[in-house]
Design a protein around this motif. Structure first.
Motif, mmCIF file in Angstrom:
data_model
loop_
_atom_site.group_PDB
_atom_site.id
_atom_site.type_symbol
_atom_site.label_atom_id
_atom_site.label_comp_id
_atom_site.label_asym_id
_atom_site.label_seq_id
_atom_site.Cartn_x
_atom_site.Cartn_y
_atom_site.Cartn_z
ATOM 1 N N LEU A 272 0.843 -1.199 0.000
ATOM 2 C CA LEU A 272 0.000 0.000 0.000
ATOM 3 C C LEU A 272 0.884 1.256 0.000
ATOM 4 N N ALA A 273 1.930 1.220 0.832
ATOM 5 C CA ALA A 273 2.826 2.387 0.903
ATOM 6 C C ALA A 273 3.392 2.686 -0.487
ATOM 7 N N GLU A 274 3.784 1.635 -1.222
ATOM 8 C CA GLU A 274 4.366 1.877 -2.560
ATOM 9 C C GLU A 274 3.304 2.405 -3.525
ATOM 10 N N VAL A 275 2.095 1.889 -3.419
ATOM 11 C CA VAL A 275 1.007 2.358 -4.295
ATOM 12 C C VAL A 275 0.734 3.854 -4.038
ATOM 13 N N VAL A 276 0.754 4.249 -2.773
ATOM 14 C CA VAL A 276 0.503 5.658 -2.435
ATOM 15 C C VAL A 276 1.676 6.521 -2.915
ATOM 16 N N VAL A 277 2.908 6.047 -2.692
ATOM 17 C CA VAL A 277 4.089 6.806 -3.143
ATOM 18 C C VAL A 277 4.022 6.999 -4.661
ATOM 19 N N GLU A 278 3.662 5.940 -5.381
ATOM 20 C CA GLU A 278 3.586 6.037 -6.850
ATOM 21 C C GLU A 278 2.504 7.028 -7.300
ATOM 22 N N THR A 279 1.444 7.101 -6.530
ATOM 23 C CA THR A 279 0.370 8.043 -6.878
ATOM 24 C C THR A 279 0.800 9.484 -6.608
ATOM 25 N N LEU A 280 1.443 9.694 -5.454
ATOM 26 C CA LEU A 280 1.721 11.079 -5.042
ATOM 27 C C LEU A 280 2.997 11.659 -5.649
ATOM 28 N N THR A 281 3.985 10.818 -5.964
ATOM 29 C CA THR A 281 5.266 11.362 -6.455
ATOM 30 C C THR A 281 5.103 12.241 -7.704
ATOM 31 N N PRO A 282 4.415 11.788 -8.753
ATOM 32 C CA PRO A 282 4.276 12.670 -9.921
ATOM 33 C C PRO A 282 3.500 13.954 -9.610
ATOM 34 N N ILE A 283 2.531 13.869 -8.714
ATOM 35 C CA ILE A 283 1.771 15.066 -8.331
ATOM 36 C C ILE A 283 2.714 16.046 -7.622
ATOM 37 N N GLN A 284 3.551 15.500 -6.728
ATOM 38 C CA GLN A 284 4.477 16.366 -5.977
ATOM 39 C C GLN A 284 5.484 17.030 -6.915
ATOM 40 N N GLU A 285 5.934 16.300 -7.925
ATOM 41 C CA GLU A 285 6.897 16.886 -8.869
ATOM 42 C C GLU A 285 6.278 18.059 -9.610
ATOM 43 N N ARG A 286 5.071 17.847 -10.115
ATOM 44 C CA ARG A 286 4.404 18.940 -10.840
ATOM 45 C C ARG A 286 4.104 20.107 -9.896
ATOM 46 N N TYR A 287 3.724 19.768 -8.688
ATOM 47 C CA TYR A 287 3.409 20.799 -7.694
ATOM 48 C C TYR A 287 4.610 21.715 -7.455
ATOM 49 N N ARG A 288 5.789 21.124 -7.284
ATOM 50 C CA ARG A 288 6.989 21.932 -6.995
ATOM 51 C C ARG A 288 7.302 22.883 -8.140
ATOM 52 N N GLU A 289 7.088 22.442 -9.373
ATOM 53 C CA GLU A 289 7.321 23.336 -10.521
ATOM 54 C C GLU A 289 6.309 24.489 -10.527
ATOM 55 N N LEU A 290 5.057 24.148 -10.214
ATOM 56 C CA LEU A 290 3.983 25.122 -10.375
ATOM 57 C C LEU A 290 3.897 26.169 -9.286
ATOM 58 N N VAL A 291 4.216 25.754 -8.043
ATOM 59 C CA VAL A 291 3.888 26.620 -6.908
ATOM 60 C C VAL A 291 4.664 27.939 -6.958
ATOM 61 N N GLU A 292 5.841 27.906 -7.556
ATOM 62 C CA GLU A 292 6.656 29.124 -7.638
ATOM 63 C C GLU A 292 6.452 29.852 -8.979
ATOM 64 N N SER A 293 5.685 29.289 -9.898
ATOM 65 C CA SER A 293 5.668 29.825 -11.261
ATOM 66 C C SER A 293 4.762 31.048 -11.419
ATOM 67 N N ALA A 294 5.150 31.923 -12.340
ATOM 68 C CA ALA A 294 4.329 33.104 -12.622
ATOM 69 C C ALA A 294 3.021 32.691 -13.289
ATOM 70 N N ALA A 295 3.056 31.563 -14.003
ATOM 71 C CA ALA A 295 1.866 31.093 -14.718
ATOM 72 C C ALA A 295 0.700 30.846 -13.753
#
Ligand code: TYM
Length: 328
Positions: A272-295
Motif C-alpha cells: 500500500l505504501a508503494e502504491v501511495v508513493v507512486e500516486t503522489l510522487t508525480p503530483i508532488q513533482e508537478r506541484y513543486r514546478e507550479l507553486v513558484e511559477s508566474a503562470a
C-alpha cells in the motif's frame, strides 16, 4: 450540460482524504462537464489565520489543483475572494437562512464544541457555501461525505428563494463517492482523516516524502486479526486502508482481497505504501514546478474573470428579484 462547482479551504496542508474524496473526482469531471473549482479563502477566515500563511496556502491549493491534473483550458480555477459576488450573495443567503437550521449543522457543532468563543462566520459558514454553489447554477457538486449536510441546506435555501421570488436557482445534487467519500484517520478509524488533526501520523499529506508515507502506513492502526477483508463495520481500519489502495491503484476491493489472501497485514501495508508513493510522487513533482511559477497567478487571474462573468449574471438577477434598487 452538467455544471460543476466545488471548493477547498486553504487552511493547512491537503491530505490524501481531500485528494481521494474530492480532487480526484474534479479531475475526472472536467472532461464531461463545465467545471468551476474554487479556493475557499473566505471560508478559511472563519477560524484565525496567520495572514502570510493564508496567502501561501491559497497559492498552494491552486498549485495542487493543477498538479493533480486539472487543466486550465478545461476547467476554471479561481480564488473565492477574487469574485466579490460570493460575499454579496452570501449576505442574501444569511438573510434567507434560519438561525435554527444553521445551529443544526454538525460541522458547526463539532468545530465549536468546547471552544470559549467562536466567530459568527463559523456559524453562517454554510450560507456562504450555498452562495458559492448557487451563483454558478451548479447542477452537481463533487464533495466528500462531510459536506452532505451543507449541500442539503443549499438545496433548501435555493428552493426557499425560488418559492418566494420565482424560479432563479438550479437545485444542485451532491456527488459523493460510495468508496472514498470518507477517508478515515490512520490512528483512529472512527474519525475522518483531517488536515486539522494535531497528530501528523493520523493523515497522509499530499506533500509527505516517500519515507514519511511508508512510516505512517506502517504505524497505521489495524485490528487484531490478520485477514485483509473489506468490512467497514467490523474491520474499519483495514477497510479504510483497502479503500486508499483501491482508489490509488484502480483495483477493485475484491481484487485486493484476492491478492492478499493468507498474506497478512505486513505485506499488504508495505505494498500500500508503494502504491501511495507512486500516486503522489508525480503530483508532488508537478506541484513543486507550479507553486513558484508566474503562470499560476496568471491562471488564477483568468479564472477569476471567467468565474465573475457567470457569477455576476446570477447576482444581477437576484438583486432585481429581491428588490434592491439598481445603481443607475
Ligand atoms: P474542505 O476544505 O474541508 O475539504 C475539501 C474537500 O475534501 C473533502 N474531504 C474528504 N473527503 C473524503 N475523506 C476525507 N477524510 C475528507 N476530508 C475532506 C471535503 O468533503 C471537500 O469536498 N466547505 C468546504 C469548502 C467549500 C465548498 C464550497 C465545497 C466552500 N465552498 C462549495 C463545495 C462547494 C470545505 O471546508 O471543504
Amino acid at each position: 450540460m452538467r455544471r460543476i462547482l466545488s471548493g477547498i479551504q486553504p487552511s493547512g496542508r491537503l491530505t490524501i482524504g481531500n485528494y481521494l474524496g474530492a480532487i480526484k473526482q474534479f479531475v475526472a469531471l472536467q472532461h464531461e462537464a463545465e467545471c468551476f473549482f474554487m479556493i475557499a479563502d473566505y471560508h478559511a477566515l472563519t477560524v484565525p489565520q496567520e495572514p502570510e500563511a493564508l496567502r501561501q496556502q491559497t497559492l498552494q491549493v491552486a498549485a495542487m489543483y493543477y498538479a493533480a491534473g486539472i487543466d486550465p483550458q478545461k476547467a476554471t480555477v479561481f480564488v473565492q475572494s477574487h469574485v466579490p459576488a460570493h460575499t454579496e450573495l452570501g449576505w442574501v443567503m444569511q438573510c434567507l437562512a434560519h438561525f435554527g437550521e444553521l445551529g443544526r449543522m454538525t460541522q458547526f457543532k463539532d468545530k465549536s464544541a468546547g471552544k470559549e468563543s467562536v466567530s459568527a462566520g463559523l456559524f453562517t459558514y454554510p450560507t456562504l457555501q450555498a452562495a458559492d454553489i448557487l451563483l454558478y447554477q451548479a447542477t452537481h457538486v463533487p464533495v466528500g461525505e462531510d459536506q452532505k449536510q451543507h449541500l442539503e441546506l443549499t438545496r433548501d435555501l435555493a428552493e426557499r428563494f425560488n418559492k418566494r421570488f420565482g424560479e432563479t436557482f438550479v437545485l444542485p445534487e451532491p456527488l459523493i463517492q460510495k468508496v472514498g467519500g470518507r477517508i478515515m484517520s490512520l490512528d483512529d478509524p472512527t474519525k475522518k482523516m483531517s488536515k486539522s488533526n494535531p497528530n501528523p501520523n493520523s493523515y497522509i499529506s499530499l506533500l509527505d516524502e516517500p519515507d514519511v508515507i511508508r512510516k505512517k502506513i506502517k504505524r497505521a492502526v489495524t485490528d487484531s486479526e490478520t485477514e485483509v477483508r473489506y468490512d467497514p463495520e467490523k474491520k474499519a481500519a483495514i477497510s479504510n486502508l483497502m479503500t486508499i489502495y483501491a482508489l490509488c491503484s484502480g483495483l477493485s476491493l475484491e481484487a485486493i482481497e484476492e491478492r492478499y489472501r493468507g498474506k497478512g497485514y505486513g505485506v499488504f501495508k508495505a505494498d500500500l505504501a508503494e502504491v501511495v508513493v507512486e500516486t503522489l510522487t508525480p503530483i508532488q513533482e508537478r506541484y513543486r514546478e507550479l507553486v513558484e511559477s508566474a503562470a499560476l497567478r496568471e491562471h488564477l487571474a483568468e479564472g477569476a474573470e471567467r468565474a465573475a462573468q457567470v457569477a455576476n449574471r446570477t447576482l444581477e438577477a437576484v438583486r432585481e428579484k429581491i428588490g434592491l434598487l439598481p445603481r443607475g
